[in-house]
Design a protein around this motif. Sequence first.
Motif, PDB file in Angstrom:
ATOM      1  N   GLY A 123       0.572  -1.453   0.077  1.00 55.73           N
ATOM      2  CA  GLY A 123       0.168   0.177  -0.003  1.00 55.73           C
ATOM      3  C   GLY A 123       1.371   1.453  -0.205  1.00 55.73           C
ATOM      4  N   PRO A 124       0.459   2.241   0.184  1.00 56.56           N
ATOM      5  CA  PRO A 124       1.285   3.390  -0.023  1.00 56.56           C
ATOM      6  C   PRO A 124       2.126   3.787   1.164  1.00 56.56           C
ATOM      7  CG  PRO A 124      -1.318   4.098  -0.492  1.00 56.56           C
ATOM      8  CD  PRO A 124      -0.729   2.782  -0.374  1.00 56.56           C
ATOM      9  N   GLY A 125       3.729   4.477   1.076  1.00 58.24           N
ATOM     10  CA  GLY A 125       4.144   3.562   2.034  1.00 58.24           C
ATOM     11  C   GLY A 125       4.845   2.821   2.538  1.00 58.24           C
ATOM     12  N   GLY A 126       3.640   2.054   1.995  1.00 57.63           N
ATOM     13  CA  GLY A 126       4.682   0.732   2.351  1.00 57.63           C
ATOM     14  C   GLY A 126       5.757  -0.234   2.400  1.00 57.63           C
ATOM     15  N   THR A 127       5.793  -1.123   3.372  1.00 57.10           N
ATOM     16  CA  THR A 127       7.671  -2.097   3.272  1.00 57.10           C
ATOM     17  C   THR A 127       7.181  -3.303   2.410  1.00 57.10           C
ATOM     18  OG1 THR A 127       7.863  -0.652   4.557  1.00 57.10           O
ATOM     19  CG2 THR A 127       9.477  -2.438   3.711  1.00 57.10           C
ATOM     20  N   ALA A 128       7.942  -3.503   1.185  1.00 59.42           N
ATOM     21  CA  ALA A 128       8.216  -5.063   0.850  1.00 59.42           C
ATOM     22  C   ALA A 128       9.061  -6.336   1.290  1.00 59.42           C
ATOM     23  CB  ALA A 128       8.188  -5.768  -0.671  1.00 59.42           C
ATOM     24  N   GLN A 129       9.140  -7.364   1.385  1.00 62.72           N
ATOM     25  CA  GLN A 129       9.932  -7.844   1.840  1.00 62.72           C
ATOM     26  C   GLN A 129      10.475  -8.847   0.640  1.00 62.72           C
ATOM     27  OE1 GLN A 129      11.493  -8.108   5.739  1.00 62.72           O
ATOM     28  NE2 GLN A 129       9.987  -6.045   5.650  1.00 62.72           N
ATOM     29  N   CYS A 130      11.685  -7.991   0.459  1.00 61.65           N
ATOM     30  CA  CYS A 130      11.973  -9.138  -0.817  1.00 61.65           C
ATOM     31  C   CYS A 130      13.788 -10.296  -0.057  1.00 61.65           C
ATOM     32  CB  CYS A 130      12.597  -8.094  -1.804  1.00 61.65           C
ATOM     33  SG  CYS A 130      10.415  -7.077  -2.353  1.00 61.65           S
ATOM     34  N   PRO A 131      13.128 -10.846  -0.565  1.00 61.42           N
ATOM     35  CA  PRO A 131      15.073 -11.688  -1.068  1.00 61.42           C
ATOM     36  C   PRO A 131      15.758 -11.675  -1.791  1.00 61.42           C
ATOM     37  CG  PRO A 131      13.016 -13.441  -1.968  1.00 61.42           C
ATOM     38  CD  PRO A 131      12.005 -11.783  -1.153  1.00 61.42           C
ATOM     39  N   VAL A 132      16.519 -12.039  -1.519  1.00 59.73           N
ATOM     40  CA  VAL A 132      18.041 -12.004  -2.744  1.00 59.73           C
ATOM     41  C   VAL A 132      18.859 -12.914  -2.365  1.00 59.73           C
ATOM     42  CG1 VAL A 132      17.862  -9.482  -3.065  1.00 59.73           C
ATOM     43  CG2 VAL A 132      19.853 -10.407  -1.479  1.00 59.73           C
ATOM     44  N   ILE A 149      22.043  -7.792   1.742  1.00 55.05           N
ATOM     45  CA  ILE A 149      20.971  -8.543   2.657  1.00 55.05           C
ATOM     46  C   ILE A 149      20.860  -7.658   3.910  1.00 55.05           C
ATOM     47  CG2 ILE A 149      20.342 -10.645   4.469  1.00 55.05           C
ATOM     48  CD1 ILE A 149      21.610 -11.921   2.049  1.00 55.05           C
ATOM     49  N   GLY A 150      19.890  -6.828   4.706  1.00 55.79           N
ATOM     50  CA  GLY A 150      19.559  -6.301   5.772  1.00 55.79           C
ATOM     51  C   GLY A 150      19.453  -4.360   5.580  1.00 55.79           C
ATOM     52  N   GLN A 151      19.872  -4.593   4.116  1.00 57.12           N
ATOM     53  CA  GLN A 151      19.696  -3.004   3.839  1.00 57.12           C
ATOM     54  C   GLN A 151      18.458  -3.012   3.462  1.00 57.12           C
ATOM     55  OE1 GLN A 151      23.387  -2.335   0.974  1.00 57.12           O
ATOM     56  NE2 GLN A 151      23.671  -1.092   2.724  1.00 57.12           N
ATOM     57  N   GLN A 152      17.415  -1.480   3.438  1.00 61.15           N
ATOM     58  CA  GLN A 152      16.450  -1.467   3.391  1.00 61.15           C
ATOM     59  C   GLN A 152      16.201  -0.059   1.962  1.00 61.15           C
ATOM     60  OE1 GLN A 152      13.032   1.264   5.754  1.00 61.15           O
ATOM     61  NE2 GLN A 152      12.687  -1.196   5.754  1.00 61.15           N
ATOM     62  N   SER A 153      15.982   0.250   0.496  1.00 61.35           N
ATOM     63  CA  SER A 153      15.534   0.739  -0.092  1.00 61.35           C
ATOM     64  C   SER A 153      14.315   1.593   0.152  1.00 61.35           C
ATOM     65  CB  SER A 153      16.098   0.813  -1.245  1.00 61.35           C
ATOM     66  OG  SER A 153      14.810  -0.514  -2.251  1.00 61.35           O
ATOM     67  N   GLY A 210       4.870  13.359  -6.884  1.00 63.64           N
ATOM     68  CA  GLY A 210       3.554  13.429  -7.109  1.00 63.64           C
ATOM     69  C   GLY A 210       2.763  12.065  -7.510  1.00 63.64           C
ATOM     70  N   CYS A 211       3.625  11.179  -7.093  1.00 65.95           N
ATOM     71  CA  CYS A 211       2.371  10.222  -7.273  1.00 65.95           C
ATOM     72  C   CYS A 211       2.881   8.189  -6.051  1.00 65.95           C
ATOM     73  CB  CYS A 211       3.563   8.654  -8.386  1.00 65.95           C
ATOM     74  SG  CYS A 211       3.392  10.108 -10.172  1.00 65.95           S
ATOM     75  N   GLY A 212       3.884   9.078  -5.032  1.00 66.42           N
ATOM     76  CA  GLY A 212       4.232   8.174  -3.955  1.00 66.42           C
ATOM     77  C   GLY A 212       5.353   7.581  -3.625  1.00 66.42           C
ATOM     78  N   GLU A 213       5.385   7.074  -2.450  1.00 68.36           N
ATOM     79  CA  GLU A 213       7.176   5.809  -2.088  1.00 68.36           C
ATOM     80  C   GLU A 213       6.495   4.873  -1.789  1.00 68.36           C
ATOM     81  OE1 GLU A 213       8.712   7.425   1.740  1.00 68.36           O
ATOM     82  OE2 GLU A 213       8.421   9.401   0.473  1.00 68.36           O
ATOM     83  N   LEU A 214       7.609   3.677  -1.857  1.00 70.36           N
ATOM     84  CA  LEU A 214       7.601   3.299  -0.846  1.00 70.36           C
ATOM     85  C   LEU A 214       8.935   2.460  -0.892  1.00 70.36           C
ATOM     86  CD1 LEU A 214       8.928   0.614  -3.987  1.00 70.36           C
ATOM     87  CD2 LEU A 214       7.039   0.802  -4.486  1.00 70.36           C
ATOM     88  N   GLN A 215       9.168   1.427   0.277  1.00 75.80           N
ATOM     89  CA  GLN A 215      10.093   0.884   1.008  1.00 75.80           C
ATOM     90  C   GLN A 215      10.021  -0.649   0.244  1.00 75.80           C
ATOM     91  OE1 GLN A 215      11.151   3.624   4.520  1.00 75.80           O
ATOM     92  NE2 GLN A 215       9.351   2.661   4.649  1.00 75.80           N
ATOM     93  N   VAL A 216      11.699  -1.345   0.376  1.00 72.54           N
ATOM     94  CA  VAL A 216      12.078  -2.535   0.024  1.00 72.54           C
ATOM     95  C   VAL A 216      13.316  -2.927   0.947  1.00 72.54           C
ATOM     96  CG1 VAL A 216      13.385  -4.519  -1.068  1.00 72.54           C
ATOM     97  CG2 VAL A 216      11.388  -1.969  -2.132  1.00 72.54           C
ATOM     98  N   GLN A 217      12.520  -4.367   2.072  1.00 72.96           N
ATOM     99  CA  GLN A 217      13.614  -4.586   3.065  1.00 72.96           C
ATOM    100  C   GLN A 217      14.148  -5.300   2.020  1.00 72.96           C
ATOM    101  OE1 GLN A 217      14.362  -3.453   6.074  1.00 72.96           O
ATOM    102  NE2 GLN A 217      16.025  -4.928   5.750  1.00 72.96           N
ATOM    103  N   ILE A 218      15.455  -6.080   2.445  1.00 73.86           N
ATOM    104  CA  ILE A 218      16.181  -6.918   1.507  1.00 73.86           C
ATOM    105  C   ILE A 218      15.909  -8.044   2.498  1.00 73.86           C
ATOM    106  CG2 ILE A 218      17.978  -7.265   0.193  1.00 73.86           C
ATOM    107  CD1 ILE A 218      16.247  -5.652  -1.015  1.00 73.86           C
ATOM    108  N   THR A 219      16.233  -9.190   2.403  1.00 73.25           N
ATOM    109  CA  THR A 219      16.028 -10.153   3.138  1.00 73.25           C
ATOM    110  C   THR A 219      16.940 -11.613   2.761  1.00 73.25           C
ATOM    111  OG1 THR A 219      14.173 -11.529   2.248  1.00 73.25           O
ATOM    112  CG2 THR A 219      14.032 -10.310   4.267  1.00 73.25           C
ATOM    113  N   ARG A 220      17.198 -12.640   2.813  1.00 74.46           N
ATOM    114  CA  ARG A 220      18.144 -14.000   2.303  1.00 74.46           C
ATOM    115  C   ARG A 220      16.697 -14.940   2.070  1.00 74.46           C
ATOM    116  NH1 ARG A 220      20.900 -14.003   6.473  1.00 74.46           N
ATOM    117  NH2 ARG A 220      23.190 -13.626   5.321  1.00 74.46           N
ATOM    118  N   ALA A 221      17.030 -14.812   0.417  1.00 77.70           N
ATOM    119  CA  ALA A 221      16.539 -16.013  -0.132  1.00 77.70           C
ATOM    120  C   ALA A 221      16.898 -17.215   0.940  1.00 77.70           C
ATOM    121  CB  ALA A 221      17.387 -16.045  -1.703  1.00 77.70           C
TER     122      ALA A 221
END
Length: 261
Positions: A86-95, A240-244, A250-261
């Motif tokens: 959602g708006p301003g939300g954070t996704a947990q994404c593995p690498v 891994i462990g970093q956040q972007s 004018g459209c919003g923002e979002l965040q990504v939390q990097i996790t271990r695959a």
Amino acid sequence: MSVDTSQPIAHAFTAARAAGRSLPAYPGTPPATLAEAYAIQATAIARWPDAVAGWKVARVNPAFATQFPEERLIGPAFAANVHRVGPGGTAQCPVFDGGFAAVEAEIVIVVAEGAPAGKSDWTADTVAPFVQSMHIGVEVASSPLATLNDIGPGAVISDFGNNWGVVVGAEIPHWRELETIAVETFIDGQSVGSGKVAIKPGPLGALAFTLNKRAQQGQVLKAGDVISTGMITGVHDIRIGQQSRHVFAGCGELQVQITRA
């Protein structure tokens, strides 16, 4: 490339992805042509136990244009790796630990309807009816092989297009009124890149390319597919462990939390 040649490469990459481990080197001879690269990709997709829910799109580096004479390339995005926030939300994404890992701010298109089979002359001027919605988003690029991008587009195509996540953020309801969107990417609070995306040649051009490429492969896009349309601020290495954080003016923002695959 024969099936006997493509099978071991596809097996090596999919086995490493399934185990969450890295590879020390390309597992064989990297494909020398687009046909060879996409043959390996198709074999790997058939081996992977998840549905394709969309596609990532990237530009082919001009340095490789003679060997790989298409302006873009595609790779599958699997259902488990499509993250909606959602708006301003954070996704947990593995690498992949020890592999390649990067984040790329992108515009994501959700496909409105299936394309007619066999039609492969779509352009940025004709694909708007296939846009159900346009969103701010991020591609999480990750491969078990740290040097995948350095080897070139053939290697990238062969390993799922170096994709391991598409983050679908807030909808851009007024996209038809926009010519460009300014974007900035931050990692752990530090700005790492900024840029502007032009809607027609960028996202709509990427959608047209994907429609055409899938038609050439004897396939079509489906309603609900997500198309991650290409990096805007650059390809930003991440650990891994970093956040972007990705800010779309004018459209919003979002965040990504990097996790271990």
